[in-house]
Design an enzyme around this catalytic site. Structure first.
Site, short mmCIF file in Angstrom:
data_model
loop_
_atom_site.label_atom_id
_atom_site.label_comp_id
_atom_site.label_asym_id
_atom_site.label_seq_id
_atom_site.Cartn_x
_atom_site.Cartn_y
_atom_site.Cartn_z
N HIS A 84 0.86 -1.18 0.00
CA HIS A 84 0.00 0.00 0.00
C HIS A 84 0.90 1.23 0.00
O HIS A 84 1.94 1.23 0.64
CB HIS A 84 -0.90 0.00 1.25
CG HIS A 84 -2.04 0.93 1.13
ND1 HIS A 84 -1.93 2.27 1.40
CD2 HIS A 84 -3.33 0.73 0.72
CE1 HIS A 84 -3.08 2.85 1.17
NE2 HIS A 84 -3.95 1.94 0.74
N ASP B 154 -8.07 -5.03 0.12
CA ASP B 154 -8.60 -5.67 -1.08
C ASP B 154 -8.38 -7.17 -1.09
O ASP B 154 -9.08 -7.92 -1.76
CB ASP B 154 -7.95 -5.07 -2.34
CG ASP B 154 -8.42 -3.66 -2.55
OD1 ASP B 154 -9.61 -3.41 -2.33
OD2 ASP B 154 -7.60 -2.81 -2.92
N1 ACO Z 1 4.24 -7.40 -5.12
C1 ACO Z 1 5.58 -7.42 -5.25
N2 ACO Z 1 6.40 -6.37 -5.01
C2 ACO Z 1 5.81 -5.24 -4.61
C3 ACO Z 1 4.40 -5.12 -4.45
C4 ACO Z 1 3.62 -6.26 -4.71
N3 ACO Z 1 2.30 -6.22 -4.57
N4 ACO Z 1 4.10 -3.87 -4.04
C5 ACO Z 1 5.26 -3.22 -3.95
N5 ACO Z 1 6.30 -4.04 -4.28
C6 ACO Z 1 7.73 -3.70 -4.23
C7 ACO Z 1 8.18 -2.81 -5.37
O1 ACO Z 1 8.61 -3.54 -6.48
C8 ACO Z 1 9.28 -2.01 -4.74
O2 ACO Z 1 10.42 -2.83 -4.65
P1 ACO Z 1 11.91 -2.17 -4.75
O3 ACO Z 1 12.03 -1.24 -3.58
O4 ACO Z 1 12.84 -3.34 -4.68
O5 ACO Z 1 11.93 -1.45 -6.07
C9 ACO Z 1 8.79 -1.78 -3.29
O6 ACO Z 1 7.94 -2.93 -3.03
C10 ACO Z 1 8.02 -0.50 -3.09
O7 ACO Z 1 6.96 -0.45 -4.06
P2 ACO Z 1 6.39 0.87 -4.71
O8 ACO Z 1 5.82 0.51 -6.04
O9 ACO Z 1 7.45 1.94 -4.68
O10 ACO Z 1 5.27 1.22 -3.69
P3 ACO Z 1 4.07 2.18 -3.97
O11 ACO Z 1 3.75 2.78 -2.66
O12 ACO Z 1 4.34 3.11 -5.09
O13 ACO Z 1 2.92 1.16 -4.46
C11 ACO Z 1 0.97 -0.14 -4.57
C12 ACO Z 1 1.82 0.84 -3.73
C13 ACO Z 1 0.66 0.48 -5.93
C14 ACO Z 1 -0.34 -0.41 -3.83
C15 ACO Z 1 1.77 -1.46 -4.75
O14 ACO Z 1 2.12 -2.00 -3.50
C16 ACO Z 1 1.01 -2.48 -5.60
O15 ACO Z 1 1.08 -2.42 -6.84
N6 ACO Z 1 0.27 -3.44 -4.93
C17 ACO Z 1 -0.55 -4.39 -5.65
C18 ACO Z 1 -1.86 -3.73 -6.07
C19 ACO Z 1 -2.80 -3.53 -4.91
O16 ACO Z 1 -3.02 -4.42 -4.09
N7 ACO Z 1 -3.40 -2.33 -4.85
C20 ACO Z 1 -4.38 -2.00 -3.86
C21 ACO Z 1 -3.96 -0.86 -3.02
S1 ACO Z 1 -5.10 -0.68 -1.72
C22 ACO Z 1 -6.34 0.27 -2.31
O17 ACO Z 1 -6.25 0.97 -3.30
C23 ACO Z 1 -7.58 0.23 -1.50
#
Ligand code: ACO
Length: 432
Positions: free
Chosen positions: A306, A364
């Site tokens: 998140h 979610d």
């Molecule tokens: N699976 C694997 N790796 C992940 C995931 C994931 N679900 N989420 C983040 N990471 C990793 C990234 O690759 C990154 O790794 P790095 O530091 O080695 O490059 C690190 O964790 C940080 O991720 P960011 O993308 O910088 O985090 P951000 O805060 O931008 O993204 C997000 C948040 C978009 C929710 C992301 O975690 C994601 O895509 N999750 C899956 C989709 C999801 O469940 N969305 C629902 C959000 S809740 C809502 O809207 C109610």
């Protein structure tokens, strides 16, 4: 002036930036006169460090896993209140007393029916249309039906628009579903509670009554409370930005629904079920975990991570429990997708990659599983999110319109395109 000043030194000049302290959370530096005073913009793609507005509705501390509406912890609200009381809290700042509750619930109930003409608009969509595609259009189209609640400068019309928007969303959502499966639309039954009524419109038919289980209605109500607001997330910011130009609230909510649709936001609960189906079997989980860690593979574990919560999502904690109750009520024991979900959660919570990055299951992850158990198709999951979030969108929109500091939202940019040039290829001389 601010509570203290921050000093920024740039090009040999010292600029004083006022610092404001909120009631909770990080303080902010006021950079609104930075460009005037220095000629610089700030650069913050994704708003990682930028507060776009002042708000007194919802507080989140992502590091500690706290979510509060108007000061109340989300788990306390989910345990003790219903969704309509939560709507009252979001809109007016306080939970309703007994008389206010009676008035508010009655008002909401009176607005559940959608304009009869709306169904003809719906019938124009292909049956295979994604329900979110219809929701975007149907929500915005309310502005075509309710001309007496479009004047955003009139507080009574704003309130009427708020009631209509929140009360009609479940009706419109259920219509989307009925249309997609070729069943007649079911009118709201105003003897039923908000969540109960939604389940009734989803599952009853003119020939078959649907007895709503109190446990399922309660679970649905909790889901609505948990998703009602989440401060300045993408869809809420979209509603505020759209509304900052003076656009009507129905159109703004349509814009919010469009933003919510994306898989990085509200579309994640649908993506969770699609992912569990793709994993297919518990024995395939390690392969998908490896894919999620591989930087060259776009696959991410849906329902994990998140932008704000770097701790357990407090909404996920409540839903984890609700999920168990729903599965028990429905007597679901052998559901392969649920076995995969349970195992995936266990592995991800122990895996160094996820632990290091604080990637916990988000709301979610569990809502998708509950909907699946209730027999709601995956394409409707984000629609349900939209029903709940409408109260937050409307409360935030109302707060924005009533804020004397409100201005049209107009971000700046770091331009990296071609410098000025003439059609003959010569360069346009820069003026000082
Ligand atoms: N699976 C694997 N790796 C992940 C995931 C994931 N679900 N989420 C983040 N990471 C990793 C990234 O690759 C990154 O790794 P790095 O530091 O080695 O490059 C690190 O964790 C940080 O991720 P960011 O993308 O910088 O985090 P951000 O805060 O931008 O993204 C997000 C948040 C978009 C929710 C992301 O975690 C994601 O895509 N999750 C899956 C989709 C999801 O469940 N969305 C629902 C959000 S809740 C809502 O809207 C109610």
């Amino acid at each position: 002036m601010g509570d203290k000043m921050a000093t920024l030194t740039i090009d040999g000049n010292e600029l004083q930036l006022p610092v404001y302290n909120g009631s909770e959370g990080p303080s902010v530096m006021d950079i609104s006169s930075l460009y005037k005073d220095s000629g610089y913009f700030t650069y913050d793609p994704g708003f990682l460090s930028t507060a776009s507005c002042e708000s007194s509705i919802t507080f989140i501390d992502g590091e500690k896993g706290i979510l509060r509406y108007r000061g109340y912890d989300i788990d306390e609200l989910a345990e003790n209140c219903d969704y309509l009381s939560t709507c009252h809290l979001l809109l007016y700042g306080e939970l309703p007393d007994a008389a206010q509750k009676e008035w508010f619930d009655r008002k909401m109930t009176l607005h559940t029916m959608a304009h009869e003409q709306l169904q003809f608009m719906m019938r124009g969509f292909p049956r295979r249309a994604h329900p979110m595609a219809i929701m975007v259009g149907a929500a915005a189209s309310l502005s075509a039906f309710y001309h007496d609640s479009l004047d955003i400068n009139d507080p009574e019309q704003r309130e009427l628009a708020a009631f209509r928007m929140i009360a009609k969303m479940p009706t419109i959502a259920a219509m989307c579903y009925k249309y997609s499966i070729g069943q007649p639309f079911v009118y709201p039954d105003n003897d039923l509670g908000f969540a109960e009524n939604f389940l009734h419109m989803m599952f009853a038919t003119p020939c078959e009554k649907y007895k709503v289980s109190p446990i399922l209605a309660d679970a649905m109500d909790k889901i609505l409370i948990l998703h009602a607001d989440h401060e300045q997330n993408a869809s809420t910011s979209t509603v505020r930005l759209a509304g900052s130009s003076g656009a009507n609230p129905f159109a703004c909510v349509g814009a919010g629904i469009a933003s919510l649709w994306g898989p990085a936001h509200g579309g994640a609960n649908e993506a969770v079920i699609n992912m569990l189906e793709e994993i297919e079997n518990v024995k395939n989980i390690p392969e998908f975990i490896e894919r999620a860690k591989d930087k060259n593979d776009p696959f991410r574990l849906m329902g994990f991570g998140h932008r704000v919560y770097k701790n357990y999502d407090p909404r996920a904690k409540v839903l984890r429990q609700t999920c168990k109750q729903v599965l028990e009520e429905l007597g679901i024991k052998d559901e392969p997708l649920l076995d995969i979900a349970v195992e995936l959660e266990k592995i991800a919570l122990e895996d160094e990659y996820f632990v290091e990055r604080k990637l916990y299951p988000n709301v979610d992850f569990y809502s998708g599983i509950i909907y699946k158990a209730m027999g709601i198709p995956a394409s409707m999951y984000t629609v349900l999110f939209a029903i709940a979030r409408t109260s937050g969108w409307v409360a935030q929109w109302k707060e924005m319109i009533e804020d004397p500091k409100q201005k049209i939202g107009r971000p700046r940019q770091l331009f990296t395109g071609p410098e000025g040039r003439h059609l003959d290829g010569s360069v346009i001389r820069k003026t000082a």
